[in-house]
Design an enzyme around this catalytic site. Structure first.
Site, PDB file in Angstrom:
ATOM      1  CD  GLN A  12     -17.848  50.116  -0.293  1.00  0.00           C
ATOM      2  OE1 GLN A  12     -17.536  49.680  -1.372  1.00  0.00           O
ATOM      3  NE2 GLN A  12     -17.721  51.388   0.033  1.00  0.00           N
ATOM      4  N   GLY A  39     -24.275  45.919   6.871  1.00  0.00           N
ATOM      5  CA  GLY A  39     -25.407  46.726   7.322  1.00  0.00           C
ATOM      6  C   GLY A  39     -26.448  45.727   7.796  1.00  0.00           C
ATOM      7  N   GLY A  41     -29.610  45.860   8.369  1.00  0.00           N
ATOM      8  CA  GLY A  41     -30.882  45.800   7.648  1.00  0.00           C
ATOM      9  C   GLY A  41     -30.762  44.977   6.382  1.00  0.00           C
ATOM     10  CD  GLU A 139     -26.246  48.735  11.572  1.00  0.00           C
ATOM     11  OE1 GLU A 139     -25.184  48.242  11.998  1.00  0.00           O
ATOM     12  OE2 GLU A 139     -26.698  48.484  10.437  1.00  0.00           O
ATOM     13  CG  ASN A 183     -25.752  40.156  21.161  1.00  0.00           C
ATOM     14  OD1 ASN A 183     -25.938  40.870  22.155  1.00  0.00           O
ATOM     15  ND2 ASN A 183     -24.872  40.475  20.227  1.00  0.00           N
ATOM     16  CD  GLU A 207     -23.767  26.959  25.027  1.00  0.00           C
ATOM     17  OE1 GLU A 207     -24.578  26.138  25.488  1.00  0.00           O
ATOM     18  OE2 GLU A 207     -22.599  26.671  24.698  1.00  0.00           O
ATOM     19  CG  ASP A 231     -27.445  41.174  11.004  1.00  0.00           C
ATOM     20  OD1 ASP A 231     -28.059  41.643  11.982  1.00  0.00           O
ATOM     21  OD2 ASP A 231     -26.395  41.671  10.548  1.00  0.00           O
ATOM     22  CG  HIS A 264     -20.956  32.275   4.316  1.00  0.00           C
ATOM     23  ND1 HIS A 264     -21.050  33.609   4.672  1.00  0.00           N
ATOM     24  CD2 HIS A 264     -22.222  31.791   4.400  1.00  0.00           C
ATOM     25  CE1 HIS A 264     -22.298  33.909   4.944  1.00  0.00           C
ATOM     26  NE2 HIS A 264     -23.032  32.821   4.803  1.00  0.00           N
TER      27      HIS A 264
HETATM   28  P1  ADP Z   1     -24.929  38.052  17.237  1.00  0.00           P
HETATM   29  O1  ADP Z   1     -24.373  37.692  15.916  1.00  0.00           O
HETATM   30  O2  ADP Z   1     -26.010  39.080  17.164  1.00  0.00           O
HETATM   31  O3  ADP Z   1     -23.908  38.379  18.286  1.00  0.00           O
HETATM   32  P2  ADP Z   1     -25.220  35.366  18.370  1.00  0.00           P
HETATM   33  O4  ADP Z   1     -23.746  35.315  18.526  1.00  0.00           O
HETATM   34  O5  ADP Z   1     -26.043  35.079  19.590  1.00  0.00           O
HETATM   35  O6  ADP Z   1     -25.731  36.749  17.777  1.00  0.00           O
HETATM   36  O7  ADP Z   1     -25.621  34.333  17.211  1.00  0.00           O
HETATM   37  C1  ADP Z   1     -26.898  34.288  16.650  1.00  0.00           C
HETATM   38  C2  ADP Z   1     -27.248  32.846  16.283  1.00  0.00           C
HETATM   39  O8  ADP Z   1     -26.258  32.351  15.360  1.00  0.00           O
HETATM   40  C3  ADP Z   1     -27.244  31.861  17.443  1.00  0.00           C
HETATM   41  O9  ADP Z   1     -28.509  31.836  18.072  1.00  0.00           O
HETATM   42  C4  ADP Z   1     -26.892  30.552  16.749  1.00  0.00           C
HETATM   43  O10 ADP Z   1     -28.054  29.978  16.183  1.00  0.00           O
HETATM   44  C5  ADP Z   1     -25.961  30.991  15.608  1.00  0.00           C
HETATM   45  N1  ADP Z   1     -24.534  30.896  15.993  1.00  0.00           N
HETATM   46  C6  ADP Z   1     -23.725  31.909  16.408  1.00  0.00           C
HETATM   47  N2  ADP Z   1     -22.486  31.460  16.706  1.00  0.00           N
HETATM   48  C7  ADP Z   1     -22.496  30.142  16.463  1.00  0.00           C
HETATM   49  C8  ADP Z   1     -21.515  29.087  16.580  1.00  0.00           C
HETATM   50  N3  ADP Z   1     -20.278  29.337  17.007  1.00  0.00           N
HETATM   51  N4  ADP Z   1     -21.898  27.846  16.246  1.00  0.00           N
HETATM   52  C9  ADP Z   1     -23.157  27.574  15.815  1.00  0.00           C
HETATM   53  N5  ADP Z   1     -24.115  28.510  15.685  1.00  0.00           N
HETATM   54  C10 ADP Z   1     -23.802  29.771  16.015  1.00  0.00           C
END
Ligand code: ADP
Length: 274
Positions: A12, A39, A41, A139, A183, A207, A231, A264
């Site tokens: 939560q 979370g 998971g 986690e 990431n 990207e 996630d 969202h």
């Molecule tokens: P984390 O949330 O683990 O830091 P990332 O930031 O790499 O991982 O985002 C995971 C995935 O979410 C990306 O590979 C992409 O597909 C999508 N995503 C994240 N940020 C954006 C964004 N600003 N615009 C479009 N897609 C995004």
């Protein structure tokens, strides 16, 4: 058809918006508290269920209203909660997130019931088959995650690890995962630790993502909240692989779902109407 089994955490999340973070010994006033469901998971199990495959969450909550509400929420999303346990000796995992006006966070995590996951819970993985995908973020206690990876592998399941939050796992555990998802930040930490991962998938934020020689762009969107993007990516990828999609198709489906997830507020989408 196979299922996605997420062996993981649930929490939560309490968001407190404030002008600035308090210093030691100081009291500051916050704006209205906001309760969110998080979370890694649980976020991943919700994403897998939304991607249309059987999604089982193996995890624990405390014997409290927060825990009971969360189990019900997962059920409404279509997640199989039969392998969840309500524990008497710990509260539901909770994260308190202090957001200041510049968007900087301070986060305190009380793992609670998540850290009651132990070796005895590996028995919950005994019905895994070669068609299933076992997905695990980090986690939970790391020795339990490592042992669960071996258990899943012995059962013939595909094992996917999401090295978040980053931690070092034994090289032989990383080697049996297909893929290990990180990431960019976690990829740097992995490189610094000198750990070799045969099947590495790196998500690259706006990207897109890269898995070996394959790359996929993210959908161009104007993000509202990028919490939980990784996630959504992991849960959707596991679902697509479980359905038999090839790597390129699974990568594309995961990237699309992750980009949609940044539109969202909160890590999980709003609850569907029952
Ligand atoms: P984390 O949330 O683990 O830091 P990332 O930031 O790499 O991982 O985002 C995971 C995935 O979410 C990306 O590979 C992409 O597909 C999508 N995503 C994240 N940020 C954006 C964004 N600003 N615009 C479009 N897609 C995004």
């Amino acid at each position: 058809m196979g299922r996605v089994i997420v062996f993981g955490s649930l929490s939560q999340d309490l968001h407190l918006p404030m002008q600035r973070h308090p210093r030691t010994g100081e009291t500051v006033m916050s704006g209205d508290i906001e309760y969110r469901f998080g979370g890694k998971g649980a976020n991943q199990a919700v994403a897998a269920a939304r991607a249309g495959v059987g999604s089982v969450f193996v995890g624990k909550v405390g014997d409290d209203p927060q825990g009971r509400e969360y189990v019900e929420r997962l059920r409404i999303f279509g997640v199989d909660t039969s392998q969840m346990e309500i524990v008497e000796d710990a509260p539901t995992g909770t994260a308190i997130i202090y957001n200041d006006k510049d968007g900087e966070n301070m986060i305190v995590v009380a793992p609670g019931a998540n850290h009651r996951m132990g070796m005895a819970d590996l028995d919950r993985l005994d019905d895994l088959t070669g068609e299933d995908v076992l997905l695990m973020p980090l986690e939970l206690p790391l020795d339990v995650v490592a042992a669960a990876a071996w258990r899943g592998h012995e059962r013939g399941a595909r094992v996917m690890l999401n090295l978040a939050p980053f931690a070092e796992l034994p090289a032989d555990v990383l080697a049996l995962c297909d893929p290990v998802v990180v990431n960019e930040h976690e990829a740097d930490l992995l490189a610094q630790a000198g750990l070799e991962v045969p099947e590495l998938l790196t998500t690259l934020g706006a990207e897109g993502a890269r898995w070996g020689d394959l790359t996929v762009p993210a959908t161009p969107v104007t993000p509202v909240d990028t919490t939980g993007a990784g996630d959504a990516f992991c849960g959707t990828l596991a679902a697509a692989l479980c359905r038999g999609a090839d790597r390129a198709a699974a990568l594309a489906e995961a990237a699309e779902a992750a980009s949609a997830n940044v539109l969202h507020h909160g890590a999980q989408p709003p609850l569907p109407a029952e």
